[in-house]
Design an enzyme around this catalytic site. Structure first.
Site, PDB file in Angstrom:
ATOM      1  N   GLY A 134       0.830  -1.202   0.000  1.00  0.00           N
ATOM      2  CA  GLY A 134       0.000   0.000   0.000  1.00  0.00           C
ATOM      3  C   GLY A 134       0.862   1.249   0.000  1.00  0.00           C
ATOM      4  O   GLY A 134       1.962   1.249  -0.573  1.00  0.00           O
ATOM      5  N   GLU A 135       0.367   2.315   0.600  1.00  0.00           N
ATOM      6  CA  GLU A 135       1.034   3.632   0.686  1.00  0.00           C
ATOM      7  C   GLU A 135       1.036   4.374  -0.650  1.00  0.00           C
ATOM      8  O   GLU A 135       1.318   5.560  -0.701  1.00  0.00           O
ATOM      9  CB  GLU A 135       2.491   3.527   1.168  1.00  0.00           C
ATOM     10  CG  GLU A 135       2.674   2.946   2.537  1.00  0.00           C
ATOM     11  CD  GLU A 135       4.146   2.876   2.951  1.00  0.00           C
ATOM     12  OE1 GLU A 135       5.020   3.405   2.241  1.00  0.00           O
ATOM     13  OE2 GLU A 135       4.406   2.277   4.009  1.00  0.00           O
TER      14      GLU A 135
END
Lengths: 357, 357
Positions: free
Chosen positions: B323-324
């Site tokens: 993610g991120e």
């Protein structure tokens, strides 16, 4: 001892200590262990290649080798042979796809004449390693002599060695190499090589290249079958395969791979033609395998058989089939990203982030 | 009319003229037609998005939105909830994976507090859109009110609109957007959303997130099943799904996608949590679909169902699950490469290269 044998003897195994240190660092970075998947594995492989637990790259280089093919006279390509030198000029002027993608990823392009059929004028950025003006038509005899095959590979070793440690101070040494090719008709020798070495049926590993029609594809398959029956390449002797049904740029690229491995520099291999070169390099020196990184899965059907034989999993699958090193350029960017993750991310301790409960 | 409805009304279809012009130019560039596969298709899509036959990008931006989740109290994550604010600080200090990859591709990172459970100190680079201090535990009632859901989406629209056309002259406007997320426990709402909207069994779309063990996975599935039975989200009402089982960062990212589409800016969506946001955005505004580019295929099992529902084919498949916006960063680099090919390559005429025979 030949230069080729000497260089093969210099290839060492990957460095376990650097790989262990890289693995340990990956597991301390502020992310769940393994959450960056193949980027993590790639960074660890490159640590082992470079013997550096935090490899950093300053100067990627794409080595694009050009050659012509006598077999192109059999009508196996959708393009006329004069496109080979025309595209070499396009590379030198910076207008080809490989130039665009090399600029995008910060790499320099090294253009090498391994055997273009015409005389090319001298150009400061063209490396002249011409073994001959194109190979002979391998549907009626061997593509080149065994001596020419060896000289092609050794020329590739010399080119990559010079790029890694230039003898003049004019440019910095390349620390990650991508391979690329240009040569009208060169999916034909590549299919012949993969058929010979992996012992698959020619039709299973022969595709449309730059876009031949059904009749062209049938002619291409029949031509390769005839060539293999006539020249009988020995699958256990890569120089024999190269001389019987190869190409000068394919031999040169095999040398690039061997030379880079001997200098502990990662080699990102492009698609189908670079894959054929990798089969030759691997046949000559199985120890080259851990130094190879497959950039992408080509549309060319025979590429899968190559990757399987080489036990390589490509990084990208974008339906590319251009060559030149275009896939390798994008692959180099992924390799650099993977190593920046390893080098630049904060650890849990540095960032004050709690670890897994 | 709400800001959300107004923005949805502004989304137009892709521009056919720009796409035709881009296709015509691709076919004149010095390569066999179609030889750059998905890069060619991508450049044409982006031409249609931007209404520009030769789109160029100066300022990519990755918008990473953070939020906490009441349902994390049910033990559905391998990490404690305090990691959400800790990682926000890590983003602001530049030590996280997303910072490294954003630097690699030349993008800025915009960090947005959509609903972190703790008070975060003011920071010049932290955008405060906090809807509430974390969602409520949706295994015992709705995650948020319908009004909060709408405000989360509208906050995302406001953030992306500001990034595209900043009201101060301090920074240049973003011309390609990547999405990213941070929120301990947020694969749980994402699995709930994909189960609700695609009507699949929870177990089919629920994975291990950051790495729960077998017992944690069973607990996660049971928790989501209980939440869906209790809250009964209406799959035809995306705001209802978001309020019943969503998250503030997921709503915000849905708004980013809708806002970018309304401004004709391509949106490169990251993995599983961004995929959940895309399901919400698509539910609210099906016209957003052609503006979305899927960066990669996540390891999270439910991601495939999302991509299928959204009719998106990811660019990369590197076993990422962080993610991120990490996958989106790499995807942005591929999009820029595709557009540089379209813009910078020489045509056959310019380069004096013969065309296909």
């Amino acid at each position: 001892m030949s230069q080729l044998d000497k260089t093969i003897g210099e290839i060492q195994s990957l460095d376990d200590d650097a790989m262990r240190a890289a693995r340990a660092r990956q597991d301390q970075l502020t992310k769940p262990q393994g959450a960056l998947g193949r980027l993590e594995a790639l960074s660890i492989q490159i640590a082992g290649i470079t013997r550096d637990a935090r490899p950093r790259f300053k100067q990627p280089a794409l080595i694009t080798m050009a050659g012509d093919h006598g077999v192109a006279r059999q009508g196996v390509s959708a393009y006329p042979a004069e496109v080979t030198p025309q595209m070499v000029f396009n590379f030198l002027r910076g207008g080809a796809a490989i130039n665009v993608l090399a600029r995008h990823v910060g790499a320099r392009v090294v253009v090498v004449d391994m055997g273009v059929a015409s005389d090319l004028p001298a150009h400061p950025e063209l490396v002249n390693c011409k073994i001959a003006k194109g190979t002979r038509d391998f549907s009626i005899g061997p593509a080149m002599t065994r001596d020419e095959a060896r000289r092609a590979v050794e020329a590739g070793i010399a080119v990559v060695t010079q790029e890694i440690a230039p003898s003049t101070g004019a440019q910095s040494g390349a620390d990650i190499i991508g391979t690329g090719d240009m040569g009208i008709g060169n999916t034909t020798p590549s299919s012949a090589i993969v058929a010979a070495i992996t012992r698959r049926a020619v039709a299973q590993v022969t595709g449309r290249g730059t876009g031949v029609d059904d009749a062209g594809l049938a002619r291409k398959i029949a031509t390769i079958e005839r060539a293999l029956a006539l020249n009988k390449p020995n699958p256990n002797d890569a120089l024999d395969v190269l001389s019987d049904v190869g190409g000068f740029e394919i031999g040169g690229l095999a040398g690039v791979m061997i030379g880079a491995a001997a200098r502990r520099v990662p080699v990102v291999i492009d698609g189908f033609i670079s894959g054929a070169a990798a089969l030759i390099a691997y046949g000559l020196a199985p120890s080259v395998q851990p130094y190879l990184i497959a950039a992408h899965r080509s549309v060319e059907i025979g590429h899968r058989a190559m990757l399987e034989h080489l036990r390589l999993e490509p990084l990208l699958d974008l339906d590319l089939r251009l060559g030149e090193g275009t896939g390798a350029a994008l692959g180099i960017s992924i390799c650099i990203a993977a190593c920046k993750i390893l080098d630049e991310m904060a650890t849990f301790g540095e960032a004050g982030v709690a670890e897994k409960g």
